[in-house]
Design a protein around this motif. Structure first.
Motif, PDB file in Angstrom:
ATOM      1  N   TYR A   4       7.516 -16.441  32.706  1.00  0.00           N
ATOM      2  CA  TYR A   4       8.916 -16.800  32.934  1.00  0.00           C
ATOM      3  C   TYR A   4       9.222 -18.125  32.253  1.00  0.00           C
ATOM      4  O   TYR A   4       8.511 -19.120  32.456  1.00  0.00           O
ATOM      5  CB  TYR A   4       9.221 -16.911  34.432  1.00  0.00           C
ATOM      6  CG  TYR A   4      10.626 -17.411  34.689  1.00  0.00           C
ATOM      7  CD1 TYR A   4      11.724 -16.610  34.390  1.00  0.00           C
ATOM      8  CD2 TYR A   4      10.850 -18.689  35.187  1.00  0.00           C
ATOM      9  CE1 TYR A   4      13.021 -17.070  34.591  1.00  0.00           C
ATOM     10  CE2 TYR A   4      12.149 -19.148  35.398  1.00  0.00           C
ATOM     11  CZ  TYR A   4      13.228 -18.340  35.093  1.00  0.00           C
ATOM     12  OH  TYR A   4      14.509 -18.789  35.292  1.00  0.00           O
ATOM     13  N   THR A   5      10.268 -18.128  31.455  1.00  0.00           N
ATOM     14  CA  THR A   5      10.752 -19.353  30.829  1.00  0.00           C
ATOM     15  C   THR A   5      12.217 -19.523  31.203  1.00  0.00           C
ATOM     16  O   THR A   5      13.048 -18.668  30.860  1.00  0.00           O
ATOM     17  CB  THR A   5      10.622 -19.299  29.305  1.00  0.00           C
ATOM     18  OG1 THR A   5       9.242 -19.094  28.954  1.00  0.00           O
ATOM     19  CG2 THR A   5      11.119 -20.584  28.675  1.00  0.00           C
ATOM     20  N   PRO A   7      16.122 -20.442  31.205  1.00  0.00           N
ATOM     21  CA  PRO A   7      17.073 -20.601  30.092  1.00  0.00           C
ATOM     22  C   PRO A   7      17.838 -21.928  30.178  1.00  0.00           C
ATOM     23  O   PRO A   7      19.045 -21.959  30.431  1.00  0.00           O
ATOM     24  CB  PRO A   7      18.006 -19.404  30.285  1.00  0.00           C
ATOM     25  CG  PRO A   7      18.023 -19.187  31.767  1.00  0.00           C
ATOM     26  CD  PRO A   7      16.639 -19.537  32.252  1.00  0.00           C
ATOM     27  N   SER A 307      18.036 -11.466  35.185  1.00  0.00           N
ATOM     28  CA  SER A 307      17.691 -12.487  34.201  1.00  0.00           C
ATOM     29  C   SER A 307      16.207 -12.452  33.869  1.00  0.00           C
ATOM     30  O   SER A 307      15.814 -12.441  32.692  1.00  0.00           O
ATOM     31  CB  SER A 307      18.085 -13.865  34.739  1.00  0.00           C
ATOM     32  OG  SER A 307      17.708 -14.890  33.840  1.00  0.00           O
ATOM     33  N   TYR A 310      15.331  -9.162  32.065  1.00  0.00           N
ATOM     34  CA  TYR A 310      15.828  -9.155  30.689  1.00  0.00           C
ATOM     35  C   TYR A 310      14.906  -9.933  29.760  1.00  0.00           C
ATOM     36  O   TYR A 310      14.585  -9.483  28.651  1.00  0.00           O
ATOM     37  CB  TYR A 310      17.255  -9.723  30.625  1.00  0.00           C
ATOM     38  CG  TYR A 310      17.613 -10.225  29.246  1.00  0.00           C
ATOM     39  CD1 TYR A 310      17.729  -9.329  28.180  1.00  0.00           C
ATOM     40  CD2 TYR A 310      17.785 -11.587  28.994  1.00  0.00           C
ATOM     41  CE1 TYR A 310      18.016  -9.782  26.898  1.00  0.00           C
ATOM     42  CE2 TYR A 310      18.081 -12.044  27.718  1.00  0.00           C
ATOM     43  CZ  TYR A 310      18.190 -11.148  26.677  1.00  0.00           C
ATOM     44  OH  TYR A 310      18.464 -11.597  25.408  1.00  0.00           O
ATOM     45  N   ARG A 311      14.466 -11.107  30.181  1.00  0.00           N
ATOM     46  CA  ARG A 311      13.628 -11.923  29.314  1.00  0.00           C
ATOM     47  C   ARG A 311      12.296 -11.229  29.031  1.00  0.00           C
ATOM     48  O   ARG A 311      11.762 -11.299  27.920  1.00  0.00           O
ATOM     49  CB  ARG A 311      13.434 -13.311  29.923  1.00  0.00           C
ATOM     50  CG  ARG A 311      14.743 -14.047  29.964  1.00  0.00           C
ATOM     51  CD  ARG A 311      14.738 -15.409  30.602  1.00  0.00           C
ATOM     52  NE  ARG A 311      16.086 -15.714  31.031  1.00  0.00           N
ATOM     53  CZ  ARG A 311      17.122 -15.910  30.214  1.00  0.00           C
ATOM     54  NH1 ARG A 311      16.937 -15.861  28.922  1.00  0.00           N
ATOM     55  NH2 ARG A 311      18.317 -16.153  30.689  1.00  0.00           N
ATOM     56  N   LYS A 353      21.753  -8.873  28.261  1.00  0.00           N
ATOM     57  CA  LYS A 353      22.011 -10.242  27.794  1.00  0.00           C
ATOM     58  C   LYS A 353      23.450 -10.657  28.109  1.00  0.00           C
ATOM     59  O   LYS A 353      23.693 -11.775  28.594  1.00  0.00           O
ATOM     60  CB  LYS A 353      21.748 -10.326  26.283  1.00  0.00           C
ATOM     61  CG  LYS A 353      21.975 -11.704  25.655  1.00  0.00           C
ATOM     62  CD  LYS A 353      21.640 -11.660  24.165  1.00  0.00           C
ATOM     63  CE  LYS A 353      21.964 -12.977  23.461  1.00  0.00           C
ATOM     64  NZ  LYS A 353      21.179 -14.119  23.964  1.00  0.00           N
TER      65      LYS A 353
END
Length: 597
Positions: A4-5, A7, A307, A310-311, A353
């Protein structure tokens, strides 16, 4: 498992280029929300989310919570993570400084919550319910109750819960049977069973403060007879120290589809000592302080899972080699092209997105209105903002959770068969996201609240204020030809669809209430899409401005414009479909006899 990064660039863009929070000096505390200040806080929150919470997400899902000898044990690593949050002061961010809080505006606190919930939704529920209990006591409690309970709820040394549901009643709280009998010392003896209590029992904190709806002797039938009580796990002495265990226990930890890391409990109250919050018979009013806050947080949860999913899906689509582009090999030196060359994969990703980035803009705007309701220097603006928050709360809750779940499934779809097995982690996102459409009021309940109550609120003033806001935004920017063609014109049409649907309800609903209620969920989605269209129009304007001024990463801003254009062209026209459904009225839904199902 997917990494996980957070946004952070998206958060900075929304807060400082779209909403321009630091310029809203009429809202108390916003002058402190500089880009440096918010950036430092969100970067630290992101590190915790990435390095601590995300690695525990699969652990919580795999181990779950277990009940042994009356004690609920949380998954390995959860207690250390909770202590880390407490030591860092994270639970206290938005709370009143009088009780040890930091007084940070809601818009920043919500963004932190979105970051950390994206990493580990089940874990962050312990904090979310605690803040709700804090808010209810802070708003409706006595000075003594505030002094006794709030400092340790604020610090995270204690946690809190909300106890509404019983085996025979969920949405219909008028059926609550839990009783509260007065005691000689001014306390009450609470007896009954509550079910589906999130964070009801656990080993993270020294005490748990339960807020329990119960019926006092001789109380009126229905919801008007309900009162709210503080029922602590351990009794609290006058000096704030913990005494003996109260007469309450966890009877069971539910086995659930998702959010395994959160202890969802059956709670038994056997003459437990409780103290009334607010007035007798006005318990639902006090509980709704907590519930309305929770509905915004649940909307955030739906967005958070979409979110994170999606990533993971975007990273997989750029890495996984499958097939060749129909226009010719994109990477001829490899045995196949990455999934992202295929048009339908790109459609799935762009749907995600556009929703995730637009959803951040929508959620932060509504949370900014919540700050204005609490902190604006002008009382009229506080009232106006409060009306808008009341109107938009069911939209946030219903729309972001419904669409969030649907798009989390789409993210899983990109993985194909690998999305269906547990090692990729996509199944957990889907299972965790599913509850958000149910608790704190199902989507149908939110739609009923929106159409049955919020449209008529204050003589229809909030919905008219919303329409005027959208019209004003379009009018103020119509000279920007690029913005008008790609963003304002689609937004204008979608807003007209929303107005036409509202007019239909006013005309047909007066004659037959089912004509309105049969289309209420469609109306909620229609409303949500208009709000997202507004968010994208505002984001496109900010991105165009940044490009014209030549600051920042041009590719970042160009991607915003292209993604927003996709939403306006491919997604926003759904408002027409929703309107068509609404205008069919009640007959298609109500004509079939019940025994034909």
């Amino acid at each position: 498992m997917p990494a996980y990064t957070p946004p952070l660039d998206d958060y900075r863009f929304i807060l400082h280029e779209v909403l321009k929070v630091h310029e809203e000096t009429a809202i108390e505390g916003y002058d402190e929300l500089t880009e440096d200040m918010t950036g430092q806080i969100l970067e630290e929150a992101g590190k915790i989310a990435r390095d601590v919470l995300a690695p525990l997400n699969a652990t919580g899902d795999d181990q779950g919570c277990r009940l042994e000898n009356g004690v609920v044990h949380t998954p390995a690593g959860f207690r250390d993570a909770w202590n880390l949050l407490v030591e860092g002061g994270w639970p206290s961010m938005e709370c009143d400084p009088e009780f040890g809080g930091q007084g940070v505006p809601s818009v920043l606190n919500m963004t932190v919550g979105l970051t950390q919930s994206s990493a580990n939704m089940a874990f962050m529920m312990y904090s979310g319910l605690t803040h709700g209990a804090y808010s209810a006591i802070h708003t409706h409690g006595t000075d003594e109750q505030k002094r006794m309970y709030l400092p340790k709820l604020v610090s995270g040394e204690w946690t809190g819960t909300m106890n509404l549901t019983e085996p025979q009643c969920g949405t219909d709280l008028g059926l609550v049977r839990t009783k509260a009998e007065p005691a000689a010392d001014g306390s009450w003896k609470v007896t009954g069973q509550k079910i589906f209590i999130s964070s009801g029992e656990h080993d993270l904190a020294a005490n748990i403060i339960h807020l329990v709806l119960a019926r006092t002797p001789g109380a009126a039938e229905g919801t008007r007879g309900l009162s709210l009580f503080i029922v602590p796990k351990y009794l609290v002495g006058a000096d704030g120290g913990l005494g003996e265990r109260n007469a309450l226990s966890c009877g069971k930890v539910e086995e659930k589809m998702g959010i395994h890391g959160n202890a969802t409990c059956v709670m038994n109250y056997d003459g437990a000592s409780g103290w009334m919050v607010g007035e007798e018979g006005k318990g639902l009013r006090a509980m709704f302080t907590m519930m309305n806050e929770a509905r915004l947080l649940v909307g955030m949860q739906g967005l958070s899972q979409a979110s994170a999913a999606y990533r993971a899906a975007a990273a997989y689509a750029k890495d996984r080699l499958q097939g060749r582009s129909v226009t010719g090999a994109a990477e001829p030196d490899k045995p196949a092209d990455p999934l992202i060359v295929h048009a339908d994969v790109r459609r799935l990703l762009l749907d995600q997105k556009a929703f995730v980035e637009g959803g951040i803009g929508f959620l932060c705007w509504v949370t900014m209105l919540l700050d204005a309701e609490k902190r604006h220097t002008d009382p009229k603006m506080r009232e106006k903002a409060g009306d808008m928050v009341a109107l938009l709360t069911p939209v946030i809750k219903g729309f972001l959770t419904e669409e969030g779940f649907r798009l989390t499934v789409n993210a899983q779809q990109i993985f194909g068969g690998h999305g269906y097995i547990e090692e990729t982690g996509m199944s957990q996102f889907v299972r965790d996201a599913r509850i958000a459409m149910i608790y704190e009021g199902t989507t149908g309940v939110q739609a009923l609240d929106l159409v049955g109550r919020k449209l008529a609120l204050r003589g229809g003033q909030p919905i008219m204020t919303f329409f005027e806001y959208v019209k004003g935004y379009i009018r103020d920017n119509e000279d920007d030809l690029a913005l008008a063609k790609d963003f304002l014109n689609p937004l204008k049409q979608a807003s007209k669809d929303l107005q036409q649907a509202a007019m239909f309800f006013m005309q047909a609903g007066m004659k037959n209430p089912n004509a309105a209620l049969a289309g209420s969920v469609d109306f909620l989605h229609l409303f949500g899409h208009v709000c997202m269209g507004l968010a994208w129009a505002r984001m496109a304007k900010a991105a165009h401005r940044a490009i014209q001024e030549g600051h920042g990463d041009r590719a970042f801003y160009e991607a915003k414009i292209v993604t927003g254009r996709y939403y306006m062209r491919r997604v926003l026209p759904e408002t027409g479909l929703r309107l068509a459904r609404i205008e069919t009225g009640a007959d298609p839904v109500m004509d079939l006899p019940a025994d034909a199902f």
